[in-house]
Enzyme design. Structure first.
Site, mmCIF file in Angstrom:
data_model
loop_
_atom_site.group_PDB
_atom_site.id
_atom_site.type_symbol
_atom_site.label_atom_id
_atom_site.label_comp_id
_atom_site.label_asym_id
_atom_site.label_seq_id
_atom_site.Cartn_x
_atom_site.Cartn_y
_atom_site.Cartn_z
ATOM 1 N N ASP A 52 -0.018 17.999 19.329
ATOM 2 C CA ASP A 52 0.446 19.291 19.849
ATOM 3 C C ASP A 52 1.340 19.964 18.800
ATOM 4 O OD1 ASP A 52 -0.958 18.960 22.216
ATOM 5 O OD2 ASP A 52 0.692 17.937 23.217
ATOM 6 N N HIS A 112 -9.494 11.335 1.953
ATOM 7 C CA HIS A 112 -8.618 10.170 1.866
ATOM 8 C C HIS A 112 -7.293 10.370 2.606
ATOM 9 C CE1 HIS A 112 -6.048 7.160 -0.410
ATOM 10 N NE2 HIS A 112 -7.085 6.433 -0.098
ATOM 11 N N ASP A 169 16.567 10.647 -8.658
ATOM 12 C CA ASP A 169 18.008 10.907 -8.547
ATOM 13 C C ASP A 169 18.522 10.870 -7.112
ATOM 14 O OD1 ASP A 169 18.214 11.155 -11.272
ATOM 15 O OD2 ASP A 169 18.127 13.341 -11.290
ATOM 16 N N HIS A 200 0.823 -1.203 0.000
ATOM 17 C CA HIS A 200 0.000 0.000 0.000
ATOM 18 C C HIS A 200 0.864 1.264 0.000
ATOM 19 C CE1 HIS A 200 -3.389 2.542 1.816
ATOM 20 N NE2 HIS A 200 -3.901 2.019 0.726
ATOM 21 N N LYS A 220 3.242 4.387 -1.231
ATOM 22 C CA LYS A 220 3.335 5.309 -2.359
ATOM 23 C C LYS A 220 4.681 6.024 -2.250
ATOM 24 C CE LYS A 220 -1.284 4.851 -1.651
ATOM 25 N NZ LYS A 220 -1.897 4.209 -0.482
ATOM 26 N N LYS A 257 -4.429 10.715 5.468
ATOM 27 C CA LYS A 257 -4.097 10.007 6.711
ATOM 28 C C LYS A 257 -3.112 10.891 7.485
ATOM 29 C CE LYS A 257 -4.304 6.777 3.129
ATOM 30 N NZ LYS A 257 -5.688 6.537 3.041
#
Length: 470
Positions: free
Chosen positions: A395, A388, A220, A213, A215, A390
């Protein structure tokens, strides 16, 4: 014959139940699997074979370290000249959990919608000189997918080496329905491609439970991206939703090396090709001073690194805890931590989508609302398209952005990647965005939950029984 088959099925069910109990897993997950297998044995056994077995976790972790593929010194925490930071103990806990150090020579940019992120990523790709590494859960054969494909093909023709690692289940459309979509790119000699844990029989295999899952984009060894967005039109324009709210992080600096490390480990896992060469970890070209710590989670880690980071953030909160998540299926520990934080007087706010993309998961998530509200957690439903992102903000100590949802699958089964941000500028930006999103949300009250028909409450509670499985 019928009696013999029944006896054989009985022995199989008993044997599997003994294995499940002996695994010493979470009692909730264990009970859920036992119920499914005992009452619907054939379906239960098949589901457990595909989704429940966790025999690969420790084996994969030890196999990776036994292969000795890591650069010299990668397991030691480098010395830091920031010893007076408030977050230092937290950083050390995360390092001991996942062996990824906090880095403080970075430039960072945060994107909360797909279009500006895609434009900037394509600009960075067009400036690549040596290599481009990409790792995604979903890549769709649409306009957005074609834009990325064509940009990569152009760079391959210029001599840049490109490596692409995709999850075959997440990318089932281009794996089975649009097989020729990536062909112009994959036939080029400067392009290397692999499926991560590929399904040999479409949609069916034991390893279907361990999905990648993550991404990750690394260009470079200098610039990198991670977050919640995949490659597809819906992440840019909203698709069936009016808009799509997400979070993606661009990094230039030392943390790009951390993401490079994770990609190369995943590439080795998929291909057995060892690419741990200094050429992929060039000297950092940045004057940035932002603090970033990359946290991988999944079967390739000894500990549940992301779950532990979330748990620690909740417990560290003294004044305010802001959470944005599209799915809310916490385990007992995280649920208790959230309720305890609110009872301690921490202002805990949770932003959740008003419209679901996966209905059954949404029902299960909704079943947690009442007990959280009773403890003092404030819950808001985002009504402007789909949410979508997350994100967790603790604080002004630390914030988290990444791919991991607040659910069992992300925290304990899938390969995930999060970035912890320690700089006040990044934390403030995420906090500001949270309160901007609240303008497009409505608060959930206990009164409205109590007024729901009994069958909705029962439906949500029933879905919750399968929380460890979905």
């Amino acid at each position: 014959m019928e009696l013999f088959l029944s006896f054989l099925l009985f022995l199989l069910v008993v044997s599997v139940c003994v294995v499940i109990i002996s695994n010493n897993k979470n009692p909730v997950a264990t009970t859920a699997w036992l119920i499914v297998i005992i009452f619907v044995p054939l379906i239960g056994l098949l589901l457990y074979l595909l989704l429940g077995m966790n025999y690969r976790k420790n084996r994969l972790y030890h196999k990776l370290f036994a292969a000795n593929i890591f650069p010299q010194g990668s397991r030691q925490r480098p010395a830091s000249d920031h010893s007076s930071r408030r977050s230092e103990r937290f950083e050390q806990m995360v390092y001991r959990s996942c062996l990824q150090p906090a880095t403080f020579h970075n430039e960072t940019e945060l994107y909360f919608s797909g279009e500006p992120w895609l434009k900037q990523m394509l600009r960075d790709i067009r400036q690549a000189k040596h290599h481009i590494h990409l790792e995604f859960f979903i890549w769709k054969a649409d306009n957005t997918g074609q834009l990325l494909r064509d940009a990569l093909l152009e760079k391959a023709r210029e001599g840049v080496h490109i490596r692409i690692l995709l999850d075959r289940l997440g990318c089932w459309r281009i794996a089975y329905l649009h097989r020729h979509f990536l062909k112009p790119l994959l036939v080029h000699p400067n392009v290397s491609f692999s499926w991560f844990y590929p399904t040999r029989v479409p949609f069916i295999q034991v390893r279907i439970n361990y999905r990648n899952h993550r991404k990750i984009v690394v260009i470079d060894g200098q610039v990198a991206y991670t977050g919640g967005m995949n490659i597809g039109d819906e992440y840019v324009a909203g698709g069936r939703f009016s808009s799509w709210r997400d979070a993606q992080l661009r990094i230039r600096g030392e943390a790009a090396h951390s993401l490079q490390m994770v990609f190369l480990i995943d590439w080795y896992t998929a291909t057995k090709e060892d690419l741990f060469d200094p050429v992929y970890f060039p000297a950092v070209e940045t004057e940035g001073r932002r603090g970033v710590q990359i946290v991988p989670g999944g079967p390739d880690q000894k500990w549940e690194s992301i779950a532990q980071a979330y748990f620690a953030m909740i417990n560290e909160a003294k004044h305010e805890l802001l959470i944005t998540t599209p799915y809310l299926i916490p385990d007992d520990a995280l649920l208790m931590a959230l309720k305890t934080a609110a009872l301690r007087g921490v202002d805990v706010k949770l932003l959740f989508p008003a419209r679901p993309d996966h209905v059954f998961v949404y029902w299960a998530s909704s079943s947690y609302f009442d007990e959280l509200l009773q403890a003092g957690v404030k819950i808001y439903l985002y009504q402007r398209g789909f949410l979508h992102a997350k994100i967790m903000v603790c604080d002004n100590l630390v914030a988290s952005v990444g791919s991991a949802n607040l659910d069992f699958r992300s925290l304990y089964t899938n390969f995930e990647i999060n970035a912890l941000l320690y700089s006040p500028e990044d934390i403030l930006l995420l906090r500001t965005q949270f309160f901007q999103d609240l303008r497009h949300a409505r608060e959930v009250t206990r009164e409205e939950l109590q007024q729901q028909p009994w069958w909705i409450r029962f439906r949500n509670s029933f879905a919750r029984l399968f929380s460890p499985l979905i």
